[in-house]
Design an enzyme around this catalytic site. Structure first.
Site, PDB file in Angstrom:
ATOM      1  N   HIS A   1       0.949  -6.431  -2.717  1.00  0.00           N
ATOM      2  CA  HIS A   1       0.342  -5.234  -3.301  1.00  0.00           C
ATOM      3  C   HIS A   1       1.044  -4.868  -4.613  1.00  0.00           C
ATOM      4  CE1 HIS A   1      -1.465  -1.302  -3.632  1.00  0.00           C
ATOM      5  NE2 HIS A   1      -2.122  -1.464  -2.501  1.00  0.00           N
TER       6      HIS A   1
ATOM      7  N   TYR B   1     -20.792   0.070  -3.580  1.00  0.00           N
ATOM      8  CA  TYR B   1     -19.993  -1.029  -4.125  1.00  0.00           C
ATOM      9  C   TYR B   1     -20.856  -2.146  -4.708  1.00  0.00           C
ATOM     10  CZ  TYR B   1     -15.531   0.773  -2.413  1.00  0.00           C
ATOM     11  OH  TYR B   1     -14.418   1.529  -2.221  1.00  0.00           O
TER      12      TYR B   1
ATOM     13  N   GLU C   1      -6.280  -2.463   6.054  1.00  0.00           N
ATOM     14  CA  GLU C   1      -5.066  -2.954   5.388  1.00  0.00           C
ATOM     15  C   GLU C   1      -3.830  -2.779   6.261  1.00  0.00           C
ATOM     16  OE1 GLU C   1      -4.353  -2.694   0.920  1.00  0.00           O
ATOM     17  OE2 GLU C   1      -3.145  -1.017   1.686  1.00  0.00           O
TER      18      GLU C   1
ATOM     19  N   ALA D   1     -19.935  -6.240  -0.191  1.00  0.00           N
ATOM     20  CA  ALA D   1     -20.366  -5.229  -1.165  1.00  0.00           C
ATOM     21  C   ALA D   1     -21.513  -4.436  -0.553  1.00  0.00           C
ATOM     22  CB  ALA D   1     -20.801  -5.887  -2.466  1.00  0.00           C
TER      23      ALA D   1
ATOM     24  N   THR E   1       3.972   1.800   2.952  1.00  0.00           N
ATOM     25  CA  THR E   1       3.150   2.766   3.697  1.00  0.00           C
ATOM     26  C   THR E   1       2.506   2.099   4.916  1.00  0.00           C
ATOM     27  OG1 THR E   1       1.308   2.324   2.179  1.00  0.00           O
ATOM     28  CG2 THR E   1       2.700   4.229   1.700  1.00  0.00           C
TER      29      THR E   1
END
Length: 222
Positions: free
Chosen positions: A100, A50, A170, A46, A112
């Protein structure tokens, strides 16, 4: 451990279980894991804007996350997502990834993935098992260390070529998990996205959801 559900996929082609509500007995799982005296290490990043989500994350984690087990939180910050329901030891295994919520019902040609061969995250059309969300992964220390070390090396190699994969970390996580199959998958119950709005009938319970946020405000590369 697992019961039968016919409305969703509950096992991968390589025989790893996919955890959904109705595929495990809570009492059996808890009774099996609590005597093992496990310590669960949970890492949270964080930084920047965030940090505003940390308080709600930790307060809801105390209510729902690995209740009854010893949990150590490692907070990396320079200064709220909401747990909603149980995150118990049914999620534990050697290498665990989360499907996901935007792609679990789609065929892989719609995933993607990074499609440029010059990137270390490249996955050719026609390959791929699932599309995994980068926000959550876990497993044994040695397996998670290998995953993060490999992804970091690949990110650095791309950077040398002035490349950034389409979905950054990702994309590299998805490459890694294609070539190193997870031993257990978490259904979208475990990492929902509130932007999807109406909850589909196959999602019996939402255990954790990513809050709706202004990505342009909190992310530097958007």
């Amino acid at each position: 451990m697992f019961s039968r559900r016919t409305d969703v996929l509950t096992v991968t082609p390589w025989m790893a279980p996919i955890v959904w509500e109705g595929t495990f007995d809570r009492a059996v799982i808890d009774n099996a894991y609590k005597p093992l005296n496990l310590t669960i290490a949970t890492t949270v990043f964080a930084v920047g804007k965030y940090t505003r989500f940390l308080r709600d994350f930790l307060s809801t984690a105390e209510q729902h996350y690995m209740v009854g087990l010893k949990v150590h939180y490692y907070i990396f910050t320079d200064q709220p997502s909401q747990f909603h329901n149980r995150w118990g030891p049914e999620v534990l295994d050697t290498l665990v990834a989360a499907i996901h919520p935007w792609f679990y019902y789609l065929d892989r040609e719609h995933f993607t993935y990074e499609r440029r061969p010059s990137s270390k995250a490249y996955i050719p059309v026609g390959q791929g098992d699932f599309y995994y969300m980068g926000a959550v992964f876990g497993g044994r220390v040695e397996d998670v260390h290998k995953l993060t070390k490999t992804c970091r090396e690949h990110l650095e190699e791309d950077k040398k070529l002035d490349l950034e994969a389409v979905w950054q970390e990702e994309s590299h996580l998805n490459w890694y998990l294609l070539h190193n199959k997870p031993s257990k998958l978490l259904s979208p119950e475990y990492l929902w996205d509130d932007l999807k709005g109406h909850r589909p009938v196959e999602i019996k319970v939402i255990r954790f959801s990513a809050i709706i946020k202004n990505k342009g405000e909190v992310r530097e590369n958007v």
